[in-house]
Design a protein around this motif. Structure first.
Motif, short mmCIF file in Angstrom:
data_model
loop_
_atom_site.label_atom_id
_atom_site.label_comp_id
_atom_site.label_asym_id
_atom_site.label_seq_id
_atom_site.Cartn_x
_atom_site.Cartn_y
_atom_site.Cartn_z
N GLU A 1 0.84 -1.19 0.00
CA GLU A 1 0.00 0.00 0.00
C GLU A 1 0.89 1.25 0.00
OE1 GLU A 1 -2.95 2.20 3.11
OE2 GLU A 1 -2.98 0.00 3.08
N LEU A 2 0.51 2.22 -0.79
CA LEU A 2 1.30 3.43 -0.99
C LEU A 2 1.58 4.18 0.32
CD1 LEU A 2 2.67 5.30 -3.02
CD2 LEU A 2 0.48 6.45 -3.32
N ALA A 3 0.56 4.34 1.15
CA ALA A 3 0.74 5.07 2.42
C ALA A 3 1.73 4.35 3.33
CB ALA A 3 -0.61 5.24 3.12
N ALA A 4 1.66 3.03 3.39
CA ALA A 4 2.57 2.26 4.23
C ALA A 4 4.01 2.40 3.74
CB ALA A 4 2.16 0.80 4.26
N ALA A 5 4.20 2.34 2.44
CA ALA A 5 5.53 2.47 1.87
C ALA A 5 6.11 3.87 2.14
CB ALA A 5 5.50 2.20 0.37
N THR A 6 5.30 4.88 1.93
CA THR A 6 5.74 6.25 2.15
C THR A 6 6.07 6.50 3.61
OG1 THR A 6 4.30 6.88 0.32
CG2 THR A 6 5.19 8.66 1.63
N ASP A 7 5.23 5.99 4.50
CA ASP A 7 5.49 6.13 5.94
C ASP A 7 6.80 5.47 6.33
OD1 ASP A 7 3.11 7.51 6.23
OD2 ASP A 7 2.00 5.78 7.04
N ARG A 8 7.07 4.28 5.79
CA ARG A 8 8.31 3.57 6.13
C ARG A 8 9.53 4.32 5.64
NH1 ARG A 8 11.61 2.56 8.71
NH2 ARG A 8 12.74 0.62 8.99
#
Length: 139
Positions: free
Chosen positions: A109-116
């Motif tokens: 998921e895009l949000a999870a990747a960006t947060d990491r």
């Protein structure tokens, strides 16, 4: 095979766009020369020495979605194995030179990747756990 894109894939464009919206500036498809090999990560934060690879599930043998083709196995099995071996060698070479390597599967998921990615950048800036060079796999 000529039709397969090396840069500007859909997952890559979405991630770069999300990072840019959050105020991050980076280099795309930036060549990094190490003593052992040359690498071209999809997204590179040169000052922080953080590089991101967005790996396709098929091409990089995702443990969840990757599959082995049933046709022409004599070609595809060694090809996909070489891709995985090359990824490991690239990770090792970059970590040896002080880089943090983040590998993101295309299905994440895009949000999870960006947060990491943001956590890794913040930790590197603060001298936290990500200060040491390492490989972070986002699954």
């Amino acid at each position: 095979m000529r039709a397969i894109k090396r840069v500007d894939t859909k997952p890559e464009l979405e991630l770069r766009s999300a990072l840019h919206r959050r105020g991050h500036r980076f280099r795309k498809d930036f060549r990094i020369d190490t003593e052992q090999r040359r690498a071209r990560p999809d997204v590179v934060f040169t000052k922080q020495k953080v590089c991101i690879f967005i790996d396709g599930c098929f091409w990089h043998s995702c443990p969840i979605h990757g599959r082995r083709p049933t046709v022409n196995q004599a070609y595809w099995t060694p090809k996909l194995t070489r891709n995985s071996d090359r990824d490991r060698a690239t990770n090792d070479a970059l970590v040896a030179e002080g880089w943090i390597v983040i590998r993101i599967w295309e299905h994440v998921e895009l949000a999870a990747a960006t947060d990491r990615i943001e956590r890794a950048l913040a930790d590197r800036a603060a001298g936290g756990p990500a200060m040491q060079s390492s490989v972070i796999q986002v699954e």
